[in-house]
Design an enzyme around this catalytic site. Structure first.
Site, PDB file in Angstrom:
ATOM      1  N   MET A 190       8.707   4.762   5.198  1.00 25.79           N
ATOM      2  CA  MET A 190       8.840   3.371   4.760  1.00 25.79           C
ATOM      3  C   MET A 190      10.080   3.169   3.902  1.00 25.79           C
ATOM      4  O   MET A 190      10.715   2.124   3.962  1.00 25.79           O
ATOM      5  CB  MET A 190       7.586   2.908   4.026  1.00 25.79           C
ATOM      6  CG  MET A 190       6.353   2.818   4.921  1.00 25.79           C
ATOM      7  SD  MET A 190       6.613   1.842   6.431  1.00 25.79           S
ATOM      8  CE  MET A 190       7.035   0.251   5.753  1.00 25.79           C
ATOM      9  N   GLU A 191      10.458   4.168   3.129  1.00 28.22           N
ATOM     10  CA  GLU A 191      11.671   4.072   2.317  1.00 28.22           C
ATOM     11  C   GLU A 191      12.910   4.001   3.203  1.00 28.22           C
ATOM     12  O   GLU A 191      13.818   3.199   2.947  1.00 28.22           O
ATOM     13  CB  GLU A 191      11.744   5.240   1.336  1.00 28.22           C
ATOM     14  CG  GLU A 191      10.773   5.129   0.185  1.00 28.22           C
ATOM     15  CD  GLU A 191       9.296   5.379   0.530  1.00 28.22           C
ATOM     16  OE1 GLU A 191       8.437   5.100  -0.310  1.00 28.22           O
ATOM     17  OE2 GLU A 191       9.001   5.854   1.656  1.00 28.22           O
ATOM     18  N   LEU A 249       0.799  -1.226   0.000  1.00 26.58           N
ATOM     19  CA  LEU A 249       0.000   0.000   0.000  1.00 26.58           C
ATOM     20  C   LEU A 249       0.832   1.278   0.000  1.00 26.58           C
ATOM     21  O   LEU A 249       0.295   2.375   0.144  1.00 26.58           O
ATOM     22  CB  LEU A 249      -0.985  -0.012   1.175  1.00 26.58           C
ATOM     23  CG  LEU A 249      -1.958  -1.197   1.178  1.00 26.58           C
ATOM     24  CD1 LEU A 249      -2.887  -1.122   2.382  1.00 26.58           C
ATOM     25  CD2 LEU A 249      -2.753  -1.278  -0.115  1.00 26.58           C
ATOM     26  N   CYS A 250       2.137   1.159  -0.186  1.00 26.63           N
ATOM     27  CA  CYS A 250       2.998   2.340  -0.289  1.00 26.63           C
ATOM     28  C   CYS A 250       2.890   2.971  -1.674  1.00 26.63           C
ATOM     29  O   CYS A 250       2.793   2.259  -2.670  1.00 26.63           O
ATOM     30  CB  CYS A 250       4.459   1.964  -0.045  1.00 26.63           C
ATOM     31  SG  CYS A 250       4.866   1.752   1.681  1.00 26.63           S
ATOM     32  N   HIS A 251       2.963   4.288  -1.701  1.00 26.27           N
ATOM     33  CA  HIS A 251       2.963   5.012  -2.969  1.00 26.27           C
ATOM     34  C   HIS A 251       4.366   5.023  -3.570  1.00 26.27           C
ATOM     35  O   HIS A 251       5.337   5.201  -2.834  1.00 26.27           O
ATOM     36  CB  HIS A 251       2.530   6.470  -2.751  1.00 26.27           C
ATOM     37  CG  HIS A 251       1.108   6.611  -2.333  1.00 26.27           C
ATOM     38  ND1 HIS A 251       0.717   6.458  -1.031  1.00 26.27           N
ATOM     39  CD2 HIS A 251      -0.004   6.868  -3.053  1.00 26.27           C
ATOM     40  CE1 HIS A 251      -0.595   6.629  -0.956  1.00 26.27           C
ATOM     41  NE2 HIS A 251      -1.058   6.876  -2.164  1.00 26.27           N
ATOM     42  N   ASP A 271      23.533 -11.679   5.143  1.00 24.57           N
ATOM     43  CA  ASP A 271      23.823 -12.565   4.014  1.00 24.57           C
ATOM     44  C   ASP A 271      25.318 -12.685   3.749  1.00 24.57           C
ATOM     45  O   ASP A 271      25.823 -13.764   3.461  1.00 24.57           O
ATOM     46  CB  ASP A 271      23.098 -12.069   2.767  1.00 24.57           C
ATOM     47  CG  ASP A 271      23.330 -12.962   1.570  1.00 24.57           C
ATOM     48  OD1 ASP A 271      23.130 -14.197   1.689  1.00 24.57           O
ATOM     49  OD2 ASP A 271      23.730 -12.451   0.513  1.00 24.57           O
TER      50      ASP A 271
END
Length: 160
Positions: A111-112, A75-77, A126
């Site tokens: 969010m970014e 739901l992020c733009h 990793d």
């Protein structure tokens, strides 16, 4: 909590992308934190990692991830980012990551920044997992954000 009061749900409780078209474009920034806890032996061997420099690879991975956030979080733009940076710092007990993002848009870049920090941490894992499977990714959180209707936020010291 009533789901209709949450912006990502409609009145029927169905998930939706928020319509930001009525919001003003403003400069928006955010920074986020993650920590990759590892043994002193792994920390000491970071520079001689046979896979390459995990810190530089993690930095680039975090920057790339920030640009892909809308592909990862449903739901992020999608945002045109004007800046992304990922700092990685070796400490006695692991690697501290601080990611930042900026844009001029109708929605924020929290969010970014969080995605950049998380993916950078995953990349350190990793690149070092062959040395120790017990490495932990810890303390992923928003440090601060600015811009938008809700204004500025700065995490209080001692909250993590």
């Amino acid at each position: 909590m009533n789901m209709s009061k949450l912006s990502h749900f409609d009145d029927a409780g169905t998930p939706r992308m928020v319509d930001v078209s009525v919001k003003s474009e403003t400069k928006r920034t955010a920074s986020a934190h993650a920590f990759v806890r590892m043994s002193a032996e792994v920390v000491a061997n970071l520079a001689s990692n046979p896979k390459g420099n995990p810190l530089e690879i993690a930095r680039i991975a975090g920057i790339s991830a920030a640009k892909k956030t809308a592909d990862l979080i449903p739901l992020c733009h999608p945002l045109m980012l004007s800046h992304v940076d990922v700092e990685v710092r070796v400490e006695k007990t692991g690697v501290r990551i601080v990611a930042s993002a900026a844009t001029r848009a109708q929605t924020g870049v929290e969010m970014e920044a969080l995605t950049a920090a998380a993916v950078a941490a995953l990349t350190v894992y990793d690149m070092t997992k062959a040395l120790d499977k017990s490495i932990e990714i810890q303390d992923l959180y928003l440090l601060e954000k600015s811009g938008g209707k809700s204004g500025a936020y700065r995490r209080k010291k001692g909250n993590g």
